[in-house]
Design an enzyme around this catalytic site. Structure first.
Site: not given
Length: 248
Positions: A50, A52, A197
């Protein structure tokens, strides 16, 4: 039953992530909706992982099973004709029934880009984090070297992670400059929730002089998310490539 592997790119700006969610627009929902139109089947797709909300991709991969006889080389054309403009199918290949976009992946590469100019470059700014304050490029490069290898990345993982463990192997991590644009590129066997991140957010601390390069290592060893920097904003991150033992 045919197994089809597909490479897709998308601008994540207006998506609530790749994976189907109880609310909000997602990449998976848009693709599945179109696949059902062209195959006349209730088709579910399975991605390499996935991404975000707000994260982009130039090399996401998914697979799906179908009884449709549509030639594989026509699938990208058929999908792109109907899909919204912020999703583009790049390639499609027929693969062995045992192929799985997530389980068969050998490595993934993410790229995070920052714009270090005094003012943001207007074109493409939705794909870059603007950071006009002065940064120490060399110190950031030095700190980045500590994440290469097999480590427990709990310190660089969201506390909302539901994974049993956060041990991952990073094969390569580099910071390169392209004028005012700086690109962090990280390749590994997998990534935890918000990992790239958070690494970027901590590197920015190093670049600002708030942390020393060696602190990247110390934070890693402590396995404590509260010690690492903030999670950098999503729009600077791109899933660049997913590699397999076959060409997709």
């Amino acid at each position: 039953m045919r197994n089809i592997a597909v490479k897709v790119s998308y601008d994540g700006s207006k998506f609530n992530g790749f994976q189907t969610q109880p609310y909000g627009r997602t990449v998976q929902d848009e693709i599945e909706k179109v696949l059902r139109k062209i195959t006349k089947e209730s088709t579910d797709i399975h991605a390499s992982g996935r991404t975000d909300a707000g994260v982009h991709a130039t090399g996401q991969v998914f697979h799906f099973f179908t009884n449709s006889s549509i030639p594989v080389e026509r699938i990208p054309i058929a999908l792109n004709t109907i899909l919204p403009k912020d999703i583009v199918i790049l390639t499609a290949v027929e693969v062995d029934e045992r192929f799985h976009a997530r389980h068969s992946a050998l490595r993934k590469t993410y790229r995070y880009t920052i714009d270090t100019g005094k003012f943001p470059a207007v074109l493409g700014r939705q794909y870059r984090l603007h950071h006009p304050q002065s940064l120490n490029f060399v110190a950031m490069q030095e700190g980045l070297a500590y994440i290469v290898g097999e480590h427990d990345f709990t310190s660089y993982t969201s506390t909302r992670s539901t994974k049993a463990h956060h041990v991952r192997t990073i094969y390569e991590a580099k910071l390169e400059s392209e004028g005012l644009f700086w690109h962090l590129t990280v390749t590994g066997n997998g990534f935890t929730y918000n990992m790239v991140r958070t690494i970027m957010g901590t590197l920015l601390w190093v670049g600002q002089g708030k942390k020393q390069p060696i602190d990247i290592k110390h934070i890693l060893e402590r396995c404590d998310r509260s010690l690492a920097g903030p999670t950098a904003l999503a729009h600077g991150l791109v899933l660049a490539e997913v590699a397999y033992d076959i060409q997709i």
